[in-house]
Design a protein around this motif. Structure first.
Motif, PDB file in Angstrom:
ATOM      1  N   CYS A 397       0.809  -1.214   0.000  1.00 60.31           N
ATOM      2  CA  CYS A 397       0.000   0.000   0.000  1.00 60.31           C
ATOM      3  C   CYS A 397       0.843   1.265   0.000  1.00 60.31           C
ATOM      4  N   GLN A 398       2.132   1.154   0.327  1.00 56.85           N
ATOM      5  CA  GLN A 398       2.943   2.350   0.574  1.00 56.85           C
ATOM      6  C   GLN A 398       3.244   3.190  -0.658  1.00 56.85           C
ATOM      7  N   ASP A 401       0.204   5.360  -1.197  1.00 53.89           N
ATOM      8  CA  ASP A 401      -0.027   6.293  -0.091  1.00 53.89           C
ATOM      9  C   ASP A 401       0.991   7.431  -0.082  1.00 53.89           C
ATOM     10  N   GLN A 405       0.372  11.549  -0.784  1.00 55.18           N
ATOM     11  CA  GLN A 405       0.805  12.642   0.105  1.00 55.18           C
ATOM     12  C   GLN A 405       1.561  13.708  -0.676  1.00 55.18           C
ATOM     13  N   TYR A 431       3.919   9.882   7.170  1.00 49.59           N
ATOM     14  CA  TYR A 431       3.375   8.523   7.039  1.00 49.59           C
ATOM     15  C   TYR A 431       3.945   7.564   8.083  1.00 49.59           C
TER      16      TYR A 431
END
Length: 435
Positions: A397-398, A401, A405, A431
């Motif tokens: 998921c990083q 994400d 940002q 994060y």
């Protein structure tokens, strides 16, 4: 209400891919008795005031053919009256005083107004005809279903046989590695649609099955004077369902819900997922203990049928025909005992992505989020500074994400959408603060 006269199955089912509800021509072939039809007609007229016969037939999902004689009979008994003529040998109808009184009586018994129900026996045969156990997706089907996800070849090799088994699986691993995304795409592997009744008549009870929240119709119902009666509109064609229940799941959601005020029943989640997939997301964090779900489903998982209790106290046997998926961040052996694990034969670990996969995900997501150029030096900086240096594992998921940002930061500050080391520092600082 009674279930009406017994009928032959009202559908064709040479195989699950060709299943289609058979056209009905009258109330008897639809498995409906005149008293049930009368109650639905009068409750509808009580609500709308005036309606043509064709609109009444369309509201009930039935062919217009038997309605002229039926409505004439109600008029002869001074239950309805003509208010005007309509097109194509039809009339507009309204209730008499006696009709309104009778309609209110029907409403007290059951407030349901809408499509006429399908007999329970026909529903059972439809599930059998469209069973997911007869669907055997191949590698091409999996790759099509997962085309928007980056899945390792080793994962494909494990998923294929597990999906073909039709017996369910555990998807476990660290948060953020795509377990839920994988589970939600598994149903797509089957690539077929199914037909389900909108409502079912079982032991005199109206049971709502079609759920717009969880079922995706293929084509809207047709209506109007030119509608061709080439299907039974009491049924709806949907994509094979994927029902997702997370931490909000309770035992009540697995039983028939009875609305005491309106006297209407609604099917539980596992029944709505028949011929599809039922995902128990974030398993182990529900409002019930895992052992409670074990005790509730130990027989259905083994026998592929379930027992449900109607509000009148009668118990019915219903199919348990779906692929059951459990998605969890915990080890399966820490949640349930050996008897339960034996009934879920596949346990699949959603492992961390490799660095190459992580980089590839950045290349996939960046253009979708508006980044026209990918600065490889900035990506190298992200991995070296915020992963390798601090020994941080990659998660699926990083990439998305972190890019989100940076996108939000650039938009807020009216900056071009670019990937820069200082932008990655900003995103990572937000994060990973508590990770």
């Amino acid at each position: 209400m009674s279930a009406g006269p017994s009928t032959l199955p009202s559908f064709e089912s040479s195989d699950s891919r060709q299943f289609r509800p058979k056209v009905v021509t009258d109330f008897s072939s639809a498995g409906l008795n005149p008293a049930l039809v009368e109650s639905l007609v009068l409750k509808f007229l009580l609500g709308v005031g005036v309606s043509s016969g064709r609109r009444i037939a369309d509201e009930l999902g039935l062919p217009f053919g038997p309605f002229p004689d039926f409505l004439r009979g109600l008029k002869a008994n001074q239950i309805v009256t003509y208010t005007d003529t309509a097109a194509a040998n039809d009339y507009y109808f309204s209730l008499t005083d006696a009709g309104r009184s009778r309609a209110r009586g029907y409403l007290e018994e059951c407030a349901y107004v809408g499509t006429a129900p399908v007999p329970f026996a026909d529903y059972l045969e439809s599930v059998s005809a469209q069973t997911i156990a007869q669907e055997h997706p191949k590698e091409a089907d999996l790759r099509r279903a997962f085309s928007d996800l980056l899945i390792s070849e080793s994962m494909f090799q494990v998923l294929g046989p597990a999906i073909n088994s039709g017996k369910g699986m555990f998807l476990y691993g660290y948060p953020g590695n795509g377990k839920t995304s994988i589970a939600e795409r598994i149903t797509r592997c089957f690539g077929t649609t199914v037909w389900i009744p909108r409502t079912i008549l079982v032991e005199g009870q109206i049971l709502k099955l079609f759920d717009p929240t969880n079922h995706e119709p293929i084509e809207a119902r047709r209506g109007g004077i030119l509608r061709k009666d080439d299907q039974d509109d009491r049924w709806v064609e949907i994509r094979r369902p994927t029902i997702v229940a997370g931490g909000e799941l309770t035992m009540d959601a697995l039983e028939i819900y009875f609305d005491k005020d309106n006297k209407i029943c609604e099917a539980p989640l596992q029944m709505k997922s028949n011929n599809g997939t039922f995902l128990i997301d974030d398993f182990g964090r529900q409002r019930m203990a895992p052992i409670e779900l074990l005790n509730r489903w130990i027989v259905p998982l083994e026998k592929r049928y379930d027992y449900l209790r109607l509000p009148n106290g009668k118990q019915i046997q219903v199919p348990f025909d779906q692929l059951i998926l459990f998605s969890t961040n915990l080890e399966p052996k820490d949640l349930v005992d050996e008897a339960f694990l034996r009934r879920i034969p596949y346990k699949i670990n959603a492992v961390d992505p490799t660095e190459d996969m992580f980089r590839q995900m950045i290349r996939i997501f960046a253009p979708k989020l508006g980044f026209e150029v990918i600065d490889q030096e900035a990506v190298d900086y992200l991995i070296a500074q915020h992963y390798t240096r601090v020994n941080r594992p990659f998660r699926c998921c990083q990439p998305r994400d972190l890019l989100l940002q940076i996108r939000n930061y650039c938009i807020y500050n009216d900056l071009p959408l670019e990937l820069k080391p200082e932008y990655f520092d900003f995103a990572a600082g937000n994060y990973f603060t508590v990770l």
